[in-house]
Write an enzyme that holds these catalytic residues in place. Structure first.
Site, PDB file in Angstrom:
ATOM      1  N   CYS A 287       0.838  -1.214   0.000  1.00  0.00           N
ATOM      2  CA  CYS A 287       0.000   0.000   0.000  1.00  0.00           C
ATOM      3  C   CYS A 287       0.871   1.263   0.000  1.00  0.00           C
ATOM      4  O   CYS A 287       2.037   1.228   0.423  1.00  0.00           O
ATOM      5  CB  CYS A 287      -0.877   0.031   1.248  1.00  0.00           C
ATOM      6  SG  CYS A 287      -2.140  -1.243   1.307  1.00  0.00           S
TER       7      CYS A 287
ATOM      8  N   GLU B  27       0.673   3.850   1.935  1.00  0.00           N
ATOM      9  CA  GLU B  27       1.064   4.275   3.286  1.00  0.00           C
ATOM     10  C   GLU B  27       2.328   3.547   3.739  1.00  0.00           C
ATOM     11  O   GLU B  27       3.259   4.143   4.270  1.00  0.00           O
ATOM     12  CB  GLU B  27      -0.052   3.989   4.302  1.00  0.00           C
ATOM     13  CG  GLU B  27      -1.346   4.716   4.039  1.00  0.00           C
ATOM     14  CD  GLU B  27      -2.306   3.919   3.155  1.00  0.00           C
ATOM     15  OE1 GLU B  27      -1.856   3.271   2.192  1.00  0.00           O
ATOM     16  OE2 GLU B  27      -3.522   3.972   3.437  1.00  0.00           O
TER      17      GLU B  27
ATOM     18  N   CYS C 280      -1.977  -1.443   7.199  1.00  0.00           N
ATOM     19  CA  CYS C 280      -1.290  -0.148   7.301  1.00  0.00           C
ATOM     20  C   CYS C 280      -1.517   0.495   8.657  1.00  0.00           C
ATOM     21  O   CYS C 280      -0.626   1.146   9.206  1.00  0.00           O
ATOM     22  CB  CYS C 280      -1.736   0.787   6.184  1.00  0.00           C
ATOM     23  SG  CYS C 280      -1.109   0.281   4.570  1.00  0.00           S
TER      24      CYS C 280
HETATM   25  N1  THU Z   1      -4.316   0.372  -1.016  1.00  0.00           N
HETATM   26  C1  THU Z   1      -3.473   1.309  -0.493  1.00  0.00           C
HETATM   27  O1  THU Z   1      -2.488   1.713  -1.122  1.00  0.00           O
HETATM   28  N2  THU Z   1      -3.754   1.775   0.750  1.00  0.00           N
HETATM   29  C2  THU Z   1      -4.813   1.382   1.518  1.00  0.00           C
HETATM   30  O2  THU Z   1      -4.923   1.767   2.670  1.00  0.00           O
HETATM   31  C3  THU Z   1      -5.833   0.510   0.936  1.00  0.00           C
HETATM   32  C4  THU Z   1      -5.478  -0.160  -0.336  1.00  0.00           C
HETATM   33  C5  THU Z   1      -4.041  -0.126  -2.366  1.00  0.00           C
HETATM   34  C6  THU Z   1      -3.685  -1.582  -2.438  1.00  0.00           C
HETATM   35  C7  THU Z   1      -4.056  -1.889  -3.881  1.00  0.00           C
HETATM   36  O3  THU Z   1      -2.961  -1.551  -4.706  1.00  0.00           O
HETATM   37  C8  THU Z   1      -5.210  -0.947  -4.194  1.00  0.00           C
HETATM   38  O4  THU Z   1      -5.182   0.046  -3.181  1.00  0.00           O
HETATM   39  C9  THU Z   1      -6.577  -1.614  -4.208  1.00  0.00           C
HETATM   40  O5  THU Z   1      -6.792  -2.330  -3.047  1.00  0.00           O
END
Ligand code: THU
Length: 130
Positions: free
Chosen positions: A53, A55, A89
């Site tokens: 993710c 974060e 996260c």
């Molecule tokens: N994702 C994030 O980058 N942060 C979050 O807190 C939730 C999900 C991303 C993971 C994936 O690449 C996309 O969002 C869809 O789930």
């Protein structure tokens, strides 16, 4: 740096994401106590569960550069709703960043701010390992 500028950095950080499969862009901007900025985007893997993710990208970049004290993180996506950090996260931010302000943005650039401890009450932590 004020939270309006930090939020703009998170919006800009969406450009850093590699959402190859989901096409869902997320940007994060992490502010240290010393006013340094670390940006991150979500980076996806063909083995989907290995995706990281936005974060955690930002947090691990900062930690691996020696940063230990943080003020706030701003998170942006292209969705209409206020983007909310996932459970993994939340655990990592709670462990590594402490009780920072978490600034969640919607696609209009409006902000909702919560303390990390409000997003992850009763957190498991290093204290539980003693
Ligand atoms: N994702 C994030 O980058 N942060 C979050 O807190 C939730 C999900 C991303 C993971 C994936 O690449 C996309 O969002 C869809 O789930």
């Amino acid at each position: 740096m004020d939270y309006k500028s930090l939020s703009q950095k998170a919006i800009d950080a969406k450009k850093l994401s590699m959402p190859t499969y989901s096409k869902f862009r997320i940007g994060a901007a992490l502010l240290t106590e010393g006013d340094k900025l670390y940006l991150g985007g979500n980076i996806e893997s063909s083995s989907y569960s290995l995706t990281i993710c936005a974060e955690r990208t930002a947090v691990f970049k900062a930690i691996s550069e020696g940063e230990r004290k943080f003020k706030a993180i701003a998170i942006a996506s292209d969705a209409e709703n206020f983007i909310s950090p996932c459970g993994a996260c939340r655990q990592v931010m709670s462990d590594l960043c402490g009780d920072i302000d978490v600034i969640m943005l919607n696609s209009k650039g409006e902000q909702k701010i919560e303390k990390m401890s409000a997003l992850l009450p009763y957190a498991f932590s290093d204290k539980d390992l003693k």
